[in-house]
Design a protein around this motif. Structure first.
Motif, short mmCIF file in Angstrom:
data_model
loop_
_atom_site.label_atom_id
_atom_site.label_comp_id
_atom_site.label_asym_id
_atom_site.label_seq_id
_atom_site.Cartn_x
_atom_site.Cartn_y
_atom_site.Cartn_z
N PHE A 69 0.85 -1.01 -0.20
CA PHE A 69 -0.05 0.01 -0.01
C PHE A 69 0.75 1.17 0.03
O PHE A 69 0.81 2.09 -0.87
CB PHE A 69 -0.98 -0.10 1.24
CG PHE A 69 -1.49 1.48 1.54
CD1 PHE A 69 -2.64 1.79 0.63
CD2 PHE A 69 -1.15 2.27 2.60
CE1 PHE A 69 -3.34 2.93 1.13
CE2 PHE A 69 -1.65 3.58 2.78
CZ PHE A 69 -2.85 3.78 1.98
N ALA A 70 1.66 1.24 0.86
CA ALA A 70 2.69 2.32 1.27
C ALA A 70 3.55 2.71 -0.05
O ALA A 70 3.83 3.90 -0.54
CB ALA A 70 3.50 2.29 2.41
N THR A 71 4.30 1.84 -0.69
CA THR A 71 5.08 2.03 -1.55
C THR A 71 4.57 2.20 -3.10
O THR A 71 4.85 3.07 -3.87
CB THR A 71 6.07 0.68 -1.93
OG1 THR A 71 5.42 -0.47 -2.22
CG2 THR A 71 7.08 0.46 -0.74
N HIS A 72 3.01 1.71 -3.24
CA HIS A 72 2.46 2.04 -4.40
C HIS A 72 1.81 3.47 -4.50
O HIS A 72 1.86 4.27 -5.26
CB HIS A 72 1.13 1.16 -4.46
CG HIS A 72 0.25 1.25 -5.68
ND1 HIS A 72 0.82 1.25 -6.94
CD2 HIS A 72 -0.93 1.62 -5.78
CE1 HIS A 72 -0.20 1.51 -7.95
NE2 HIS A 72 -1.34 1.72 -7.16
N LYS A 73 1.61 4.10 -3.29
CA LYS A 73 1.27 5.44 -3.05
C LYS A 73 2.39 6.23 -3.43
O LYS A 73 2.38 7.19 -4.15
CB LYS A 73 0.51 5.46 -1.68
CG LYS A 73 -0.47 4.88 -1.38
CD LYS A 73 -1.61 5.10 -2.19
CE LYS A 73 -2.22 6.60 -2.16
NZ LYS A 73 -3.50 7.03 -3.23
N ILE A 74 3.46 5.91 -2.84
CA ILE A 74 4.64 6.75 -3.13
C ILE A 74 5.08 6.71 -4.66
O ILE A 74 5.49 7.64 -5.18
CB ILE A 74 5.88 6.23 -2.31
CG1 ILE A 74 5.33 6.46 -0.90
CG2 ILE A 74 7.08 7.13 -2.65
CD1 ILE A 74 6.54 5.92 0.20
N GLU A 75 5.00 5.38 -5.26
CA GLU A 75 5.45 5.48 -6.56
C GLU A 75 4.30 6.14 -7.42
O GLU A 75 4.77 6.82 -8.52
CB GLU A 75 5.40 3.85 -7.03
CG GLU A 75 6.55 2.92 -6.43
CD GLU A 75 6.36 1.56 -6.49
OE1 GLU A 75 7.15 0.93 -6.27
OE2 GLU A 75 5.21 1.20 -7.10
#
Length: 299
Positions: A151-157
């Motif tokens: 969830f977090a890495t996808h949002k940052i990407e």
């Protein structure tokens, strides 16, 4: 409504179960709900309150003082702390809280505000990367599951990609050709995406090939694209491939083209200068290296 056990709350907030019980008895903080079989549990609102209390406590507020506040006062105080975008600890904690709740809008709001106030490079360097290091630690000790990390890495990407697309297509006259990729078994794209952002913001040509690229495909693309530099990020490799082996395979695939490497696995790596390998330890160093490479090639 979600139900959380006291051990769930301990794992998600870092507050020990024993401490929670003491707070309940001493400060009358929470009255846990009970199942039909008299097993205590907490709901979504309780989790949010625990996260807020943990945030205040970690930023110097004593629990005896927090206990005298009502929920609205606690929420307002946390919100006021959130406005200090240059407080790394607060922003990292806010992102962590949003991740733990998987609150899409809140995560976007916090990350977007940091970027607007600090600028992309400072926000990524001082907030995003420390947050991702914390996420890695939380994943290792079992505080979060892979879904939280995804969830977090996808949002940052998504945010980095969006900001990258905002650049106009004008290329710097001294712009170079960069090929960006991740080798086999590397799937973490945040560092590579941010490298693309920095290169494009400086007017360079970038061919972005993403994650898990086979070495034979790399050779074919190098022959076709003829880049001035190849850049990769090494953060996680499987047990069958060590760092030296990965570097050897990359160099064999790209030949004499200079290789720029960054990532947690190679920041302490020693390389022979004759290999045409440039090690980048942090964002500031990457910005400086880009400038130096431009000047050296232009001359």
């Amino acid at each position: 409504m979600k139900r959380f056990s006291i051990s769930d709350i301990e794992n998600l907030t870092g507050i020990k179960a024993h401490t929670i019980r003491v707070w309940e008895q001493r400060y009358n903080f929470f009255t846990p709900k009970r199942t039909e079989t008299n097993i205590r549990y907490y709901d979504d609102q309780d989790l949010c309150m625990f996260l807020n209390i943990a945030t205040l406590n970690e930023n110097g507020y004593k629990i005896s003082k927090i206990s005298k506040m009502n929920s609205e006062e606690i929420n307002q105080l946390v919100a006021s702390l959130k406005e200090n975008h240059y407080n790394t600890n607060i922003q990292v904690q806010m992102l962590s809280n949003a991740m733990l709740k998987m609150d899409d809008d809140e995560f976007d709001e916090i990350l977007g505000a940091c970027i607007r106030e600090m600028g992309m490079e400072a926000a990524v360097s001082e907030i995003v990367f420390p947050f991702l290091r914390k996420v890695g630690f939380m994943w290792q000790v079992g505080t979060i599951n892979p879904a939280h990390e995804h969830f977090a890495t996808h949002k940052i990407e998504q945010k980095i990609i969006y900001c990258t697309t905002q650049f106009n297509k004008k290329i710097n006259k001294q712009g170079k050709r960069y090929l960006l990729f991740l080798p086999p078994n590397e799937h973490h794209q945040v560092g590579l995406l941010f490298a693309q952002y920095m290169l494009r913001s400086n007017g360079h040509h970038v061919l972005y090939l993403g994650q898990n690229l086979p070495y034979d495909s790399l050779t074919e693309v190098v022959n076709y694209y003829e880049p001035d530099f190849v850049l990769s990020v090494l953060t996680v490799l499987n047990t069958d491939t060590d760092v030296d082996d990965a570097i050897t395979k990359i160099k064999a695939a790209i030949g004499e083209i200079p290789l720029i490497l960054t990532g947690s696995l190679i920041t302490n790596q020693e390389t022979n200068k004759s290999q045409k390998i440039i090690i980048v330890k942090n964002i500031a160093e990457f910005a400086s290296i880009i400038e130096k490479l431009n000047m050296s090639i232009a001359s």
